[in-house]
Write an enzyme that holds these catalytic residues in place. Structure first.
Site, PDB file in Angstrom:
ATOM      1  N   ASP A 130       0.829  -1.216   0.000  1.00  0.00           N
ATOM      2  CA  ASP A 130       0.000   0.000   0.000  1.00  0.00           C
ATOM      3  C   ASP A 130       0.865   1.268   0.000  1.00  0.00           C
ATOM      4  OD1 ASP A 130       0.927  -0.184   2.635  1.00  0.00           O
ATOM      5  OD2 ASP A 130      -1.047  -0.003   3.577  1.00  0.00           O
ATOM      6  N   LYS A 175       9.581   0.013  -5.034  1.00  0.00           N
ATOM      7  CA  LYS A 175       8.481  -0.949  -5.194  1.00  0.00           C
ATOM      8  C   LYS A 175       7.514  -0.462  -6.281  1.00  0.00           C
ATOM      9  CE  LYS A 175       7.434  -4.169  -3.083  1.00  0.00           C
ATOM     10  NZ  LYS A 175       7.737  -5.623  -3.301  1.00  0.00           N
TER      11      LYS A 175
HETATM   12  N1  LIG Z   1       5.785  -6.733   5.727  1.00  0.00           N
HETATM   13  C1  LIG Z   1       4.768  -5.973   5.321  1.00  0.00           C
HETATM   14  O1  LIG Z   1       4.096  -5.330   6.127  1.00  0.00           O
HETATM   15  C2  LIG Z   1       4.413  -5.921   3.845  1.00  0.00           C
HETATM   16  C3  LIG Z   1       3.212  -5.306   3.477  1.00  0.00           C
HETATM   17  C4  LIG Z   1       2.851  -5.277   2.114  1.00  0.00           C
HETATM   18  C5  LIG Z   1       3.697  -5.836   1.177  1.00  0.00           C
HETATM   19  N2  LIG Z   1       4.871  -6.410   1.562  1.00  0.00           N
HETATM   20  C6  LIG Z   1       5.712  -6.995   0.509  1.00  0.00           C
HETATM   21  O2  LIG Z   1       5.736  -8.397   0.742  1.00  0.00           O
HETATM   22  C7  LIG Z   1       6.999  -8.934   0.322  1.00  0.00           C
HETATM   23  C8  LIG Z   1       7.605  -9.738   1.453  1.00  0.00           C
HETATM   24  O3  LIG Z   1       7.773  -8.895   2.602  1.00  0.00           O
HETATM   25  P1  LIG Z   1       8.294  -9.490   3.995  1.00  0.00           P
HETATM   26  O4  LIG Z   1       7.769  -8.607   5.050  1.00  0.00           O
HETATM   27  O5  LIG Z   1       8.048 -10.949   4.050  1.00  0.00           O
HETATM   28  O6  LIG Z   1       9.844  -9.215   3.842  1.00  0.00           O
HETATM   29  P2  LIG Z   1      11.116  -9.875   4.518  1.00  0.00           P
HETATM   30  O7  LIG Z   1      12.120  -8.771   4.622  1.00  0.00           O
HETATM   31  O8  LIG Z   1      10.745 -10.637   5.745  1.00  0.00           O
HETATM   32  O9  LIG Z   1      11.592 -10.954   3.441  1.00  0.00           O
HETATM   33  C9  LIG Z   1      12.150 -10.606   2.217  1.00  0.00           C
HETATM   34  C10 LIG Z   1      12.807 -11.855   1.650  1.00  0.00           C
HETATM   35  O10 LIG Z   1      13.351 -11.531   0.356  1.00  0.00           O
HETATM   36  C11 LIG Z   1      14.668 -12.075   0.284  1.00  0.00           C
HETATM   37  N3  LIG Z   1      15.428 -11.246  -0.675  1.00  0.00           N
HETATM   38  C12 LIG Z   1      15.771  -9.934  -0.549  1.00  0.00           C
HETATM   39  N4  LIG Z   1      16.459  -9.525  -1.638  1.00  0.00           N
HETATM   40  C13 LIG Z   1      16.541 -10.609  -2.463  1.00  0.00           C
HETATM   41  C14 LIG Z   1      17.114 -10.807  -3.740  1.00  0.00           C
HETATM   42  N5  LIG Z   1      17.752  -9.827  -4.365  1.00  0.00           N
HETATM   43  N6  LIG Z   1      17.002 -12.036  -4.299  1.00  0.00           N
HETATM   44  C15 LIG Z   1      16.365 -13.055  -3.655  1.00  0.00           C
HETATM   45  N7  LIG Z   1      15.817 -12.913  -2.442  1.00  0.00           N
HETATM   46  C16 LIG Z   1      15.892 -11.703  -1.846  1.00  0.00           C
HETATM   47  C17 LIG Z   1      15.208 -11.992   1.687  1.00  0.00           C
HETATM   48  O11 LIG Z   1      16.308 -12.864   1.900  1.00  0.00           O
HETATM   49  C18 LIG Z   1      13.970 -12.371   2.494  1.00  0.00           C
HETATM   50  O12 LIG Z   1      13.868 -13.776   2.627  1.00  0.00           O
HETATM   51  C19 LIG Z   1       7.842  -7.741  -0.115  1.00  0.00           C
HETATM   52  O13 LIG Z   1       7.790  -7.642  -1.508  1.00  0.00           O
HETATM   53  C20 LIG Z   1       7.154  -6.547   0.537  1.00  0.00           C
HETATM   54  O14 LIG Z   1       7.353  -5.369  -0.223  1.00  0.00           O
HETATM   55  C21 LIG Z   1       5.244  -6.472   2.874  1.00  0.00           C
END
Ligand SMILES: NC(=O)c1ccc[n+]([C@@H]2O[C@H](COP(=O)([O-])OP(=O)(O)OC[C@H]3O[C@@H](n4cnc5c(N)ncnc54)[C@H](O)[C@@H]3O)[C@@H](O)[C@H]2O)c1
Length: 334
Positions: A124, A151
Site C-alpha cells: 500500500d 516498489k
Molecule cells: N511486511 C509488510 O508489512 C508488507 C506489506 C505489504 C507488502 N509487503 C511486501 O511483501 C513482500 C515480502 O515482505 P516481507 O515482510 O516478508 O519481507 P522480509 O524482509 O521478511 O523478506 C524478504 C525476503 O526476500 C529475500 N530477498 C531480498 N532480496 C533478495 C534478492 N535480491 N534475491 C532473492 N531474495 C531476496 C530476503 O532474503 C527475504 O527472505 C515484499 O515484496 C514486501 O514489499 C510487505
C-alpha cells in the site's frame, strides 16, 4: 500448481509457502538470497516435505533464476523478494534499487521466456499517505521513501510486460502485515521483544501514524486467491480489517506482555514518515477473498508466538541485529 516463490525465506513468503503446501497441495520451490531477513528457520517445518525445495540465489542473478526454473519447472512465479525496511532504505537505498528494479526485470524476462504466470507482491506504500478515505487500485501512485519508490517502479515494470509483451501478470498490494516469523526490526515484533526484555519501546514522533493491519496468513491467502482467480494485467489491493495508531498498538503490546507504560520512549520521527495508510479491498473481495483475523485476536496470538518461540528470535537478537539497533536507535539492547 508448481510455484517458484522468490523471497520465500522471508516473513510473508514463508507463510505463503506453508499455506500453499498444506492447504492447496502445491509444489513449492523457494529461491531466496538469504539476506539478513531471509532465514531457513522460517521454513523449518517444511523442509521435510518432498514437494518443497529451497535454492539459495538472488533474483537479479539471471543464471540462478534460469537454474531454479529448470529445476522446478514452475507454472507461475510469485515474487516476494525485496528489501522491506523503510528505515534501511533511507540509510542505504542501493540494495532496494538493485533488488526491486533489476531483480524484477530478470524475473519478468524469465517469465516471458518460459510463458509463466507472474504475480508481483506489492505494498500500500506505493500510494503514499492518505488523511481521510481509502486508496483504491485507481488511486495515483505517490511513494515517499526509497523503499516505496522502488516498489512502485517494480509495479510499473510488471504492468509494462502485460501491455507490451502480453505476459500474464498480476499485482497484489498488501497493507501492513504482522504475525509469526516477522524480523524484529518491524514495529510489532520490535515492541514485543523489547517489552519482554524490559528494553525501552522507541515510538516515532507522537505515535499517531495509522496503519491498516493485516495478519500475514490473510495476506498470503489473498495472494493465492489473486494468483488463481485474478484477471491478467490487473492490480488487487488486500487490506486488513482494522486500522490502529502505532501508539495504541504499543499500549496493547504492553498489556499483553505485562510490560510497563514507563518503557515508552518518544524519539525523533522518521524523515518523510507517512501519516496514514488505508486500503479498499473491494476488488479482491469481489473475487471471493476476505480477511479472517481481527487485529485484537491476531495481536494476542502473535505476542504468544514470540513468547513461546525464543529459539527463533534468540539468534537474531544476539547477532547483527544488535549493531543495526544501535545505529538506528543510538542505544544497545539488553
Ligand atoms: N511486511 C509488510 O508489512 C508488507 C506489506 C505489504 C507488502 N509487503 C511486501 O511483501 C513482500 C515480502 O515482505 P516481507 O515482510 O516478508 O519481507 P522480509 O524482509 O521478511 O523478506 C524478504 C525476503 O526476500 C529475500 N530477498 C531480498 N532480496 C533478495 C534478492 N535480491 N534475491 C532473492 N531474495 C531476496 C530476503 O532474503 C527475504 O527472505 C515484499 O515484496 C514486501 O514489499 C510487505
Amino acid at each position: 500448481m508448481r510455484l517458484l516463490v522468490c523471497g520465500g525465506a522471508g516473513f510473508i513468503g514463508s507463510t505463503f509457502a506453508r499455506l500453499r503446501l498444506n492447504d492447496h497441495g502445491d509444489d513449492v520451490t523457494v529461491l531466496d538470497k538469504l539476506t539478513y531477513a531471509g532465514r531457513e528457520e522460517n521454513f523449518h517445518d517444511l523442509s521435510g516435505d518432498e514437494r518443497f525445495h529451497f535454492r539459495r540465489g538472488a533474483i537479479e542473478d539471471g543464471e540462478a533464476v534460469a537454474a531454479a526454473i529448470e529445476a522446478a519447472s514452475p507454472e507461475a512465479i510469485v515474487n516476494f523478494a525485496a528489501e522491506t525496511h523503510v528505515d534501511r532504505s533511507i540509510a542505504e537505498p542501493d540494495a532496494f534499487v538493485r533488488t526491486h528494479a533489476l531483480g524484477t526485470y530478470v524475473l519478468l524476462e524469465a517469465a516471458r521466456e518460459h510463458g509463466l504466470r507472474y504475480l508481483q507482491v506489492s505494498t500500500d506504500e506505493v500510494y503514499g499517505s492518505i488523511d481521510v478515505g481509502t486508496f483504491t487500485e485507481e488511486s495515483p501512485l505517490r511513494p515517499s521513501s526509497p523503499y516505496s519508490a522502488t516498489k512502485t517502479g517494480a509495479d510499473l515494470l510488471v504492468e509494462s510486460y502485460f501491455h507490451t509483451y502480453g505476459l500474464t501478470t498480476l499485482i497484489c498490494r498488501g497493507s501492513n502485515n504482522y504475525g509469526p516469523y516477522q524480523y524484529p526490526e518491524k514495529l510489532i515484533p520490535l515492541m514485543i521483544l523489547n517489552a519482554l526484555h524490559g528494553d525501552p519501546l522507541p515510538v516515532y514522533g507522537d505515535g499517531m501514524q495509522v496503519r491498516n493491519w493485516i495478519h500475514s496468513t490473510d495476506f498470503a491467502g489473498a495472494i493465492g486467491h489473486v494468483l488463481e482467480h485474478g484477471v491478467p494485467g490487473e492490480v488487487y489491493n488486500a487490506g486488513g480489517p482494522d486500522e490502529e495508531a502505532n501508539i495504541d498498538v504499543v499500549r496493547r503490546i504492553i498489556e499483553l506482555s505485562g510490560a510497563s507504560e514507563s518503557q515508552i520512549e518518544h524519539i525523533t520521527d522518521r524523515p518523510g514518515h507517512d501519516r496514514r495508510y488505508s486500503l479498499s479491498s473491494e476488488k479482491v473481495r469481489a473475487l471471493g477473498w476476505a480477511p479472517r483475523v481481527r487485529f485484537d485476536e491476531g495481536l494476542a496470538d502473535t505476542v504468544a508466538w514470540y513468547r513461546e518461540n525464543s529459539w527463533w528470535w534468540e539468534p537474531v537478537r544476539s547477532g547483527d541485529y544488535r549493531s543495526y539497533y544501535e545505529r538506528q536507535y543510538g542505544r544497545s539492547l539488553r
